[in-house]
Design an enzyme around this catalytic site. Structure first.
Site, mmCIF file in Angstrom:
data_model
loop_
_atom_site.group_PDB
_atom_site.id
_atom_site.type_symbol
_atom_site.label_atom_id
_atom_site.label_comp_id
_atom_site.label_asym_id
_atom_site.label_seq_id
_atom_site.Cartn_x
_atom_site.Cartn_y
_atom_site.Cartn_z
ATOM 1 N NE ARG A 72 35.970 31.175 38.081
ATOM 2 C CZ ARG A 72 36.579 32.225 37.551
ATOM 3 N NH1 ARG A 72 37.056 32.157 36.318
ATOM 4 N NH2 ARG A 72 36.735 33.324 38.239
ATOM 5 C CD GLN A 103 43.842 42.059 40.645
ATOM 6 O OE1 GLN A 103 44.732 41.427 40.109
ATOM 7 N NE2 GLN A 103 43.816 42.268 41.946
ATOM 8 C CG HIS A 121 41.255 40.928 35.182
ATOM 9 N ND1 HIS A 121 41.917 40.432 36.284
ATOM 10 C CD2 HIS A 121 42.178 41.638 34.483
ATOM 11 C CE1 HIS A 121 43.187 40.831 36.257
ATOM 12 N NE2 HIS A 121 43.364 41.570 35.187
ATOM 13 C CD GLU A 217 48.522 32.468 51.732
ATOM 14 O OE1 GLU A 217 49.194 32.760 50.721
ATOM 15 O OE2 GLU A 217 47.840 31.441 51.824
#
Ligand code: NAD
Ligand code: ZN
Length: 247
Positions: A72, A103, A121, A217
């Site tokens: 990542r 976040q 986070h 969405e």
């Protein structure tokens, strides 16, 4: 309503707001090439989070967890802020946005120039010792994994919040403080399911503020939002930035 009308509506809300904040999730970085967790094409389709993002997983196999974070970090190192990060930074510069509560762990808001970024986070470029108080900033993905603490030789772990872990106290208090002051929150690219972070927009609403929800969405805020913009974040902010002559 098409995107133009929606963005005009957003501008009206910004004009009548005295204290606007933003709340962002993985979706804001999707157009920068950083995969989200949930939603179409999200990482959860391919990986089991319970084996990668929990303290138990790390105890069981620190190498496997570090492999994943290393991958990542490589993706994030190559990523560049997109118009959503950039226009949010410009809005802060103009005094229109007061804070960004994120976040995300990718640091793209800061790279776009945002100053008041509250990271709920943690940050993928920080690591801390699993035993002592040692903390460090990583310049690049670690070569040897798991990296070892220079003070006590125990394994270092990514300084991010895993499932089942509490949020960093200072960041959470700052976020609550911003949410109680805000009369408008722009929510960008978050499913709104990760608690307690997901409460932030609800707190703004509870204090009488408004919610603008930007997502490709429906998400957990769509039903309580004053304005829902079902469009990619980059496109919404590019249009907004052009209309306000910020880019
Ligand atoms: P999530 O993966 O749960 O949800 C992402 C949301 O973004 C989905 O609702 C999806 O529909 C939406 N989305 C996808 N592409 C979009 C686009 N172009 N424009 C607008 N919306 C788009 O992410 P979350 O809500 O942030 O929560 C999950 C956790 O994932 C967080 O704790 C965060 O730490 C972590 N995470 C961070 C990163 C990062 O730092 N970039 C990446 C993945 C996950
Ligand atoms: Zn140590």
């Amino acid at each position: 309503m098409d995107i133009e009308d929606k963005v005009n509506h957003l501008i009206k809300l910004l004009e009548s707001s005295e204290y606007t904040i933003a709340f962002t999730g993985a979706g804001i970085s999707a157009e920068s090439g950083v995969p989200t967790f949930r939603g179409r094409g999200g990482l959860w389709e391919k990986f089991d989070p319970l084996k990668l993002a929990t303290p138990e997983a790390f105890r069981e196999d620190p190498r496997r967890v570090w492999e994943w974070y290393k991958w990542r970090m490589e993706v994030i190192a190559k990523a560049k802020p997109n118009p959503a990060h950039i226009v949010l930074a410009k809005l802060e510069e103009k005094g229109i946005v007061k804070a960004i509560i994120t976040q995300n762990v990718d640091g793209l808001h800061q790279r776009a120039g945002s100053k008041n970024v509250i990271e709920l986070h943690g940050n993928i470029w920080r690591a801390r010792c699993t035993n002592c108080n040692y903390k460090t900033r990583l310049q690049e993905p670690p070569r040897k994994i798991p990296p070892k603490c220079p003070e006590c030789n125990n394994p270092l772990r990514p300084d991010v919040v895993w499932f089942g872990e509490p949020l960093p106290r200072k960041a959470w208090e700052e976020a609550l403080n911003e949410a109680s002051k805000a009369d408008l929150i722009i929510v960008v690219g978050t499913s709104g399911v990760v608690q307690p972070a997901a409460m932030i927009p609800v707190i703004v609403k509870y204090h009488g503020g408004k919610i603008v929800d930007i997502n490709i969405e429906e998400d957990n805020y769509t039903n309580i939002a004053d304005l829902f913009i079902k469009t990619k974040a980059g496109q919404v902010f590019k249009t907004l930035g052009e209309k306000l002559k910020l880019i």
